[in-house]
Motif scaffolding. Structure first.
Motif, short mmCIF file in Angstrom:
data_model
loop_
_atom_site.label_atom_id
_atom_site.label_comp_id
_atom_site.label_asym_id
_atom_site.label_seq_id
_atom_site.Cartn_x
_atom_site.Cartn_y
_atom_site.Cartn_z
N GLU A 32 1.14 -1.40 0.06
CA GLU A 32 0.40 0.43 -0.14
C GLU A 32 0.86 0.91 0.08
O GLU A 32 1.93 1.31 0.79
N PHE A 33 0.28 2.19 -0.14
CA PHE A 33 1.04 3.31 -0.53
C PHE A 33 -0.35 4.42 -0.74
O PHE A 33 -0.77 4.72 -1.49
N LYS A 34 0.32 5.69 -0.40
CA LYS A 34 -0.71 7.03 -0.42
C LYS A 34 1.09 8.21 -1.21
O LYS A 34 1.60 7.92 -0.72
N LEU A 35 0.06 9.02 -2.21
CA LEU A 35 0.88 9.94 -2.44
C LEU A 35 0.13 11.84 -3.16
O LEU A 35 -1.24 11.28 -2.95
N ALA A 57 5.13 10.39 -0.89
CA ALA A 57 4.54 9.62 -0.97
C ALA A 57 4.53 8.77 0.39
O ALA A 57 5.67 9.01 1.25
N GLN A 58 4.12 7.92 0.91
CA GLN A 58 4.08 7.34 2.20
C GLN A 58 3.34 5.73 1.98
O GLN A 58 2.48 5.67 1.22
N GLY A 59 4.69 4.88 2.14
CA GLY A 59 3.67 3.44 2.23
C GLY A 59 4.32 2.33 3.04
O GLY A 59 5.80 2.35 3.37
N THR A 60 3.53 0.99 2.73
CA THR A 60 4.34 0.21 3.45
C THR A 60 4.65 -1.23 2.13
O THR A 60 4.22 -1.72 1.09
#
Lengths: 149, 149, 149, 149
Positions: free
Chosen positions: B92-95, B136-139
């Motif tokens: 998963e990630f979000k930007l 962005a930030q994710g796993t």
């Protein structure tokens, strides 16, 4: 409520024109091989075929392909609801990758959850062989034409 | 704390091998033209040049290019900290896209914020011409080899 | 670049007034016990003490406390850069919870990554006992006063 | 496919016990006043009443209330599918706030999109007065009991 509004702002002619764009894809959409399959009020269905170029050395489709597909349909689902000359710019989205993809067709379904004159929130479901492989959610900004026409 | 741990698990040889992969990019990374520039403990810097193929008809870089680049560095920053045969899968990630990109070099910096044996959380900053254009930030999930070696 | 702009729009008087609000918290901030500790251009540091009411039956702090704290500082970091009467409304954010919290002080640091007249993107780092326990990133809309003053 | 699996792992007795917990809420859930209304395989519906304590000085519900509610149902929807002693910990989620809330009942519907033995991805829709006000998506980790039983 939202549905009624999306129904009334939906321009089937714009949708029609987007469908003909499948014949002359360029850039990232061409690399992805992503084709619009069906538009409706607040809805867009697009597809791409898995091919070796889209896989990682591990044999699974590169996550970047799915994220790029999300970004693409996120904006495009909005066009039939926008005015001529306006353009849609993704400002943010989030995705969860639920299962690997290695062959077959990838089906991306985008649905507008909420839309104002300047912004839209869209949800996306991507499936492969009958299985949901990606869920995404994000925001599009509706921009005015860059140069006055 | 985390830094010390990342320092101790960092394998410079793996990083070195990733840098040589720039010569033989294939698939999505080749299309993006994304090259690893520098690895460090918990850190990766990659770059790509804006070229017409990466733009939309509106003259801005396709958001899908930036999201694909995020997905790519998100996993790759982890490899020098992983065991041979393991592979990194973005889950998963979000930007957030902060500014349009239309020319020049795009610099993506990934940094591991937290890492266990099976998972890592990574933050990414993408710049263009000295300006931050994407955060962005994710796993990432660290997977064991598919077939026992 | 951004820093210079944030420097020039920063109103220390507004920040000062927010600090005095610690004395008369109401509603959700009062339940959280979240106090502003320090403001700066584009920055806000807030703290809350872990107390039994904030824990789940399993003895860890409820994730909802951290997410509520994120939402709170996400908007509040913007006020010293806004005009009188305007208000900040979170429109979206994403967080990763990195480690459980069970006692001590929770420190939330918010930093504006990008700000226009109508919107801001903010990153948040939450720590507990010297360890990062939560990372978040989101968007705030700057709204005009509801009724003309 | 997923539905069939969720059907087979659903323990109605656990769901029943969660419903009785409404009588003795403590901590954050008590402050939110969030009550479980209905469980089903992969589904949970919860409600809370807007009351002055949950509003900001601007008269809208604090975004932190909605984000805390998301975090809460994100984990709780999983319990009827988990083994005794296991606990659900949110590791990440993202939300979009679509419209302000100022009165009435807030209805949160959580649905498991994908679940393995150790993790679940959940989508959440929050409505108020027939209008969707928040959409969220996140990941829960299923943890083993802290102390061996």
């Amino acid at each position: 409520m939202i549905d009624r509004k999306l129904q009334s702002t939906y321009d089937a002619g714009v949708a029609e024109r987007f469908l003909t764009m499948n014949e002359k894809l360029t850039g990232l959409p061409e690399f992805l091989g992503i084709r619009f399959v069906e538009f409706g009020p607040g809805r867009l269905r697009a597809e791409l075929e898995v091919r070796p170029e889209l896989l990682t050395p591990f044999g699974n489709m590169h996550g970047g392909v799915l994220s790029a597909a999300c970004d693409h349909v996120l904006g495009c689902v909005c066009y039939p609801h926008m005015k001529p000359g306006q353009w849609a710019a993704t400002t943010e989205f989030k995705l969860n990758l639920l299962a690997p993809v290695s062959e077959g067709t990838v089906v991306a379904e985008a649905e507008i959850a909420s839309m104002t004159r300047t912004t839209a929130v869209v949800q996306i479901k991507i499936s492969n062989k009958g299985r949901v492989v990606c869920l995404a959610q994000g925001t599009v900004l509706i921009r005015e034409p860059k140069t006055p026409s």
